[in-house]
Motif scaffolding. Structure first.
Motif, PDB file in Angstrom:
ATOM      1  N   PRO A  73      45.518  30.370  50.618  1.00  0.00           N
ATOM      2  CA  PRO A  73      45.355  31.298  49.483  1.00  0.00           C
ATOM      3  C   PRO A  73      46.017  30.742  48.232  1.00  0.00           C
ATOM      4  CG  PRO A  73      46.123  32.439  51.460  1.00  0.00           C
ATOM      5  CD  PRO A  73      46.255  30.980  51.741  1.00  0.00           C
ATOM      6  N   SER A  74      45.334  30.879  47.096  1.00  0.00           N
ATOM      7  CA  SER A  74      45.853  30.356  45.836  1.00  0.00           C
ATOM      8  C   SER A  74      46.174  31.457  44.836  1.00  0.00           C
ATOM      9  CB  SER A  74      44.829  29.412  45.209  1.00  0.00           C
ATOM     10  OG  SER A  74      43.639  30.121  44.894  1.00  0.00           O
ATOM     11  N   GLY A  75      45.765  32.696  45.136  1.00  0.00           N
ATOM     12  CA  GLY A  75      45.944  33.787  44.195  1.00  0.00           C
ATOM     13  C   GLY A  75      44.791  33.947  43.228  1.00  0.00           C
ATOM     14  N   VAL A  76      43.692  33.235  43.472  1.00  0.00           N
ATOM     15  CA  VAL A  76      42.574  33.266  42.535  1.00  0.00           C
ATOM     16  C   VAL A  76      41.995  34.668  42.372  1.00  0.00           C
ATOM     17  CG1 VAL A  76      40.869  32.700  44.325  1.00  0.00           C
ATOM     18  CG2 VAL A  76      40.390  32.129  41.920  1.00  0.00           C
ATOM     19  N   GLU A  77      42.082  35.489  43.442  1.00  0.00           N
ATOM     20  CA  GLU A  77      41.514  36.835  43.360  1.00  0.00           C
ATOM     21  C   GLU A  77      42.311  37.738  42.425  1.00  0.00           C
ATOM     22  OE1 GLU A  77      44.752  36.985  46.339  1.00  0.00           O
ATOM     23  OE2 GLU A  77      43.094  35.600  45.921  1.00  0.00           O
ATOM     24  N   ARG A  78      43.495  37.292  41.998  1.00  0.00           N
ATOM     25  CA  ARG A  78      44.329  38.099  41.118  1.00  0.00           C
ATOM     26  C   ARG A  78      44.094  37.799  39.631  1.00  0.00           C
ATOM     27  NH1 ARG A  78      48.712  40.029  44.185  1.00  0.00           N
ATOM     28  NH2 ARG A  78      50.115  40.099  42.400  1.00  0.00           N
ATOM     29  N   VAL A  79      43.306  36.751  39.361  1.00  0.00           N
ATOM     30  CA  VAL A  79      43.101  36.346  37.973  1.00  0.00           C
ATOM     31  C   VAL A  79      42.279  37.383  37.203  1.00  0.00           C
ATOM     32  CG1 VAL A  79      42.064  34.613  36.474  1.00  0.00           C
ATOM     33  CG2 VAL A  79      43.358  33.898  38.494  1.00  0.00           C
ATOM     34  N   LEU A  80      41.207  37.910  37.806  1.00  0.00           N
ATOM     35  CA  LEU A  80      40.397  38.913  37.122  1.00  0.00           C
ATOM     36  C   LEU A  80      41.217  40.156  36.775  1.00  0.00           C
ATOM     37  CD1 LEU A  80      37.698  40.019  36.075  1.00  0.00           C
ATOM     38  CD2 LEU A  80      37.222  40.811  38.409  1.00  0.00           C
ATOM     39  N   PRO A  81      41.967  40.744  37.720  1.00  0.00           N
ATOM     40  CA  PRO A  81      42.814  41.878  37.329  1.00  0.00           C
ATOM     41  C   PRO A  81      43.791  41.535  36.215  1.00  0.00           C
ATOM     42  CG  PRO A  81      42.642  41.763  39.712  1.00  0.00           C
ATOM     43  CD  PRO A  81      42.005  40.521  39.179  1.00  0.00           C
ATOM     44  N   LEU A  82      44.396  40.348  36.280  1.00  0.00           N
ATOM     45  CA  LEU A  82      45.333  39.958  35.231  1.00  0.00           C
ATOM     46  C   LEU A  82      44.629  39.879  33.878  1.00  0.00           C
ATOM     47  CD1 LEU A  82      48.018  38.893  34.137  1.00  0.00           C
ATOM     48  CD2 LEU A  82      47.264  36.593  34.800  1.00  0.00           C
ATOM     49  N   TYR A  83      43.466  39.251  33.841  1.00  0.00           N
ATOM     50  CA  TYR A  83      42.753  39.101  32.568  1.00  0.00           C
ATOM     51  C   TYR A  83      42.349  40.460  32.007  1.00  0.00           C
ATOM     52  CZ  TYR A  83      39.351  37.312  29.172  1.00  0.00           C
ATOM     53  OH  TYR A  83      38.655  37.020  28.024  1.00  0.00           O
ATOM     54  N   ASP A  84      41.878  41.359  32.866  1.00  0.00           N
ATOM     55  CA  ASP A  84      41.514  42.694  32.396  1.00  0.00           C
ATOM     56  C   ASP A  84      42.730  43.440  31.865  1.00  0.00           C
ATOM     57  OD1 ASP A  84      38.866  42.356  32.954  1.00  0.00           O
ATOM     58  OD2 ASP A  84      38.860  43.508  34.801  1.00  0.00           O
ATOM     59  N   MET A  85      43.854  43.303  32.547  1.00  0.00           N
ATOM     60  CA  MET A  85      45.056  44.015  32.104  1.00  0.00           C
ATOM     61  C   MET A  85      45.580  43.470  30.782  1.00  0.00           C
ATOM     62  SD  MET A  85      46.875  44.474  35.842  1.00  0.00           S
ATOM     63  CE  MET A  85      48.312  45.352  35.270  1.00  0.00           C
ATOM     64  N   THR A  86      45.485  42.158  30.590  1.00  0.00           N
ATOM     65  CA  THR A  86      45.907  41.610  29.293  1.00  0.00           C
ATOM     66  C   THR A  86      44.961  42.077  28.186  1.00  0.00           C
ATOM     67  OG1 THR A  86      44.645  39.559  29.657  1.00  0.00           O
ATOM     68  CG2 THR A  86      46.960  39.571  30.334  1.00  0.00           C
ATOM     69  N   GLY A  87      43.655  42.149  28.499  1.00  0.00           N
ATOM     70  CA  GLY A  87      42.701  42.632  27.508  1.00  0.00           C
ATOM     71  C   GLY A  87      42.941  44.086  27.139  1.00  0.00           C
ATOM     72  N   ILE A  88      43.209  44.915  28.148  1.00  0.00           N
ATOM     73  CA  ILE A  88      43.485  46.332  27.891  1.00  0.00           C
ATOM     74  C   ILE A  88      44.761  46.485  27.070  1.00  0.00           C
ATOM     75  CG2 ILE A  88      44.124  48.512  28.989  1.00  0.00           C
ATOM     76  CD1 ILE A  88      42.300  47.664  31.352  1.00  0.00           C
ATOM     77  N   ALA A  89      45.798  45.755  27.480  1.00  0.00           N
ATOM     78  CA  ALA A  89      47.066  45.850  26.757  1.00  0.00           C
ATOM     79  C   ALA A  89      46.926  45.371  25.317  1.00  0.00           C
ATOM     80  CB  ALA A  89      48.130  45.028  27.485  1.00  0.00           C
ATOM     81  N   HIS A  90      46.096  44.356  25.116  1.00  0.00           N
ATOM     82  CA  HIS A  90      45.886  43.838  23.763  1.00  0.00           C
ATOM     83  C   HIS A  90      45.188  44.865  22.878  1.00  0.00           C
ATOM     84  CE1 HIS A  90      44.895  40.954  20.573  1.00  0.00           C
ATOM     85  NE2 HIS A  90      43.665  41.442  20.610  1.00  0.00           N
ATOM     86  N   TYR A  91      44.102  45.443  23.371  1.00  0.00           N
ATOM     87  CA  TYR A  91      43.327  46.381  22.546  1.00  0.00           C
ATOM     88  C   TYR A  91      44.013  47.746  22.432  1.00  0.00           C
ATOM     89  CZ  TYR A  91      39.402  43.154  22.248  1.00  0.00           C
ATOM     90  OH  TYR A  91      38.604  42.073  21.972  1.00  0.00           O
ATOM     91  N   ALA A  92      44.744  48.157  23.483  1.00  0.00           N
ATOM     92  CA  ALA A  92      45.434  49.450  23.440  1.00  0.00           C
ATOM     93  C   ALA A  92      46.834  49.335  22.848  1.00  0.00           C
ATOM     94  CB  ALA A  92      45.515  50.036  24.851  1.00  0.00           C
ATOM     95  N   ARG A  93      47.234  48.095  22.511  1.00  0.00           N
ATOM     96  CA  ARG A  93      48.560  47.829  21.936  1.00  0.00           C
ATOM     97  C   ARG A  93      49.674  48.362  22.834  1.00  0.00           C
ATOM     98  NH1 ARG A  93      47.932  45.811  16.923  1.00  0.00           N
ATOM     99  NH2 ARG A  93      45.957  46.218  15.824  1.00  0.00           N
ATOM    100  N   LEU A  94      49.579  48.053  24.112  1.00  0.00           N
ATOM    101  CA  LEU A  94      50.601  48.468  25.063  1.00  0.00           C
ATOM    102  C   LEU A  94      51.807  47.550  24.971  1.00  0.00           C
ATOM    103  CD1 LEU A  94      48.380  49.200  28.209  1.00  0.00           C
ATOM    104  CD2 LEU A  94      49.079  50.763  26.387  1.00  0.00           C
ATOM    105  N   PRO A  95      52.998  48.064  25.252  1.00  0.00           N
ATOM    106  CA  PRO A  95      54.211  47.243  25.134  1.00  0.00           C
ATOM    107  C   PRO A  95      54.363  46.221  26.246  1.00  0.00           C
ATOM    108  CG  PRO A  95      54.753  49.428  25.929  1.00  0.00           C
ATOM    109  CD  PRO A  95      53.311  49.481  25.565  1.00  0.00           C
ATOM    110  N   SER A  96      53.685  46.436  27.386  1.00  0.00           N
ATOM    111  CA  SER A  96      53.812  45.493  28.499  1.00  0.00           C
ATOM    112  C   SER A  96      52.711  45.770  29.510  1.00  0.00           C
ATOM    113  CB  SER A  96      55.186  45.623  29.171  1.00  0.00           C
ATOM    114  OG  SER A  96      55.309  46.906  29.782  1.00  0.00           O
ATOM    115  N   ILE A  97      52.596  44.881  30.498  1.00  0.00           N
ATOM    116  CA  ILE A  97      51.688  45.082  31.628  1.00  0.00           C
ATOM    117  C   ILE A  97      52.463  44.850  32.906  1.00  0.00           C
ATOM    118  CG2 ILE A  97      49.634  44.400  30.336  1.00  0.00           C
ATOM    119  CD1 ILE A  97      49.764  41.686  31.649  1.00  0.00           C
TER     120      ILE A  97
END
Length: 491
Positions: A228-252
């Motif tokens: 296992p390399s953790g590749v399945e976690r990349v999509l959730p991470l990318y979505d969370m960074t996108g949400i935090a960016h557009y919603a101006r969240l202080p952290s993820i």
């Protein structure tokens, strides 16, 4: 005239020998070998070759390709054997389709099928030893087998059925999201489930797709022995960074607030791809905390779903922005990661060779094709959607194969709305080729409802018009964070 008997006992007339079309495909196969042998290796290819040579596999890239490469290394090392396999699949599939059409006196369609094979943008990518090319080549070969046996209503022999199934299985496993293309293709090709109701077909497709996604980790980790390399976690991470960016969240989740604030100050988020969060010289600390670090955030999937539900508007903005970039719709005409590489990634394994004059000509022609709607994924997605709608209800063999290709292209490119993390054009190689073949087969078979074809044709023209306006300067340039310079190392 050669005459063959179908399984039902009726005599089926064949208009002429398959030799001209078979010879044409063989000559084009030889030309492709002369231009690009032993194939081109990209960064991903080099990584998989090193795994094949070492016998140590992980699942960042589908391990079935590395295992297949390890077997081919017993014959000859390097990219040559795999390149030869890709070209055999590509030209045999297109050759079988052109032969089947030529035998039905559909010579214009037969010629156009071979023209798809030499379209420089697509041929350029299929000559790269890469999982995207292998998926496309396998599915083209499967389509060729189906067309060759079914266009004159013959039953496929067991050997052809088994070979087609193996090609579909390999294509499914060689790309992480290939299931969105292969399941719809197989279902439409076989006519299963045999119900006219659309909701039954959609439900069956969703269930099969989820089932394949569920068993794929077992196949990769247990059967193919990939770590296992953790590749399945990349999509959730990318979505969370996108949400935090557009919603101006202080952290993820899993990322300290100071680290997230620093990444936003650097401008690491881009709708183009997730890469800055995996690159040490940009914002790699975020990828390390959420994906790569031992014991990385154990509740990332739960946090991902929760963040999507709490901030649906920000999630929609992120996914739509990425989809636009991925499909290359409202964009400038100079997006990166689109032109096939002319040379291999620098490597110590001796992969690839110096480009020939033919290769340079091919890539120059691919650059020209890329500047037209023929090189836009969004154009072919619109074509696939139009063909799917306008061909509904047609079940003749040629129409069925054309419709199966259109549905596969539509589902594959459409899936990038929710499961994509990068915008490389090669991800759409199969979708573009499948839509082009579907267009040829369905128009030649006169399998399109006239009213629906006119309506959908107008929508396709609208997509082209909007894309042209964007490329004439109305769209903003694609934003990709600048990589900071590497610091000099000390010994």
């Amino acid at each position: 005239m050669v005459r063959a008997r179908s399984s039902a006992g009726s005599v089926v007339g064949r208009s002429r020998s398959p030799l001209p079309w078979a010879v044409a495909a063989a000559l084009l196969f030889c030309a492709a070998l002369a231009m690009r042998f032993p194939g081109v290796a990209m960064y991903d290819s080099v990584t998989q070759y090193q795994q094949a040579a070492s016998g140590s596999y992980d699942d960042w890239h589908p391990p079935i390709m590395a295992h297949a490469w390890a077997l081919l290394n017993h014959i000859h090392g390097g990219t040559g054997p795999f390149f030869l396999v890709q070209m055999l699949l590509w030209w045999s599939g297109l050759g079988l389709l052109s032969v089947a059409l030529g035998q039905q006196r559909r010579h214009g369609a037969a010629a156009l099928v071979l023209l798809v094979g030499i379209a420089p943008l697509w041929l350029g990518w299929t000559t790269v030893v890469l999982k995207d090319a292998q998926m496309a080549c396998c599915l083209v070969a499967a389509a060729g087998l189906a067309g060759y046996w079914r266009f004159d209503r013959r039953n496929m022999p067991i050997s052809a059925v088994v070979l087609t199934a193996l090609l579909l299985i390999y294509a499914t496993l060689v790309r992480g999201n290939a299931v969105f293309a292969t399941i719809p293709f197989a279902m439409a090709l076989t006519g299963w489930p045999r119900r006219d109701r659309l909701w039954v077909q959609v439900l069956a497709g969703v269930v099969l797709t989820l089932a394949v996604l569920a068993i794929s980790p077992f196949i990769n980790h247990r059967l193919l022995r990939a770590a296992p390399s953790g590749v399945e976690r990349v999509l959730p991470l990318y979505d969370m960074t996108g949400i935090a960016h557009y919603a101006r969240l202080p952290s993820i989740a899993a990322v300290p607030p100071a680290l997230w604030a620093e990444s936003e100050q650097k401008g690491c988020y881009t709708p183009y791809y997730w890469n800055p969060y995996g690159e040490d010289r940009q914002c790699g600390g975020i990828g390390t905390a959420a994906v790569f670090e031992d014991g990385a955030e154990p509740h990332l999937m739960r946090d991902w779903i929760g963040q999507v539900l709490r901030h649906p508007v920000a999630y929609a903005r992120h996914r739509l922005s990425h989809l636009n970039s991925n499909l290359r719709f409202w964009v400038r005409g100079s997006e990166p990661d689109a032109i096939p590489p002319i040379d291999s990634e620098p490597n110590k394994d001796g992969l690839g060779a110096r480009p020939t004059a033919g290769a340079r000509l091919l890539i120059s022609a691919a650059t020209i094709m890329l500047a037209t709607p023929l090189g836009w994924p969004v154009f072919w997605l619109a074509i696939a959607g139009a063909l799917t709608w306008a061909s509904a209800g047609r079940t003749e063999p040629q129409a069925r194969l054309g419709r199966a290709l259109a549905i596969s292209a539509l589902c594959m490119s459409g899936s990038f709305a929710v499961v994509s993390i990068a915008s490389d054009l090669r991800y759409h190689l199969w979708s573009m080729v499948a839509a082009a073949l579907a267009l040829i087969l369905l128009i030649d078979a006169r399998a399109l409802d006239r009213r629906r074809a006119l309506i959908s044709g107008g929508l396709v023209l609208a997509v082209v018009a909007i894309g042209l306006v964007a490329r004439l300067g109305a769209a903003a340039p694609v934003y990709i964070p600048v990589m900071p310079p590497a610091t000099a190392s000390t010994s």
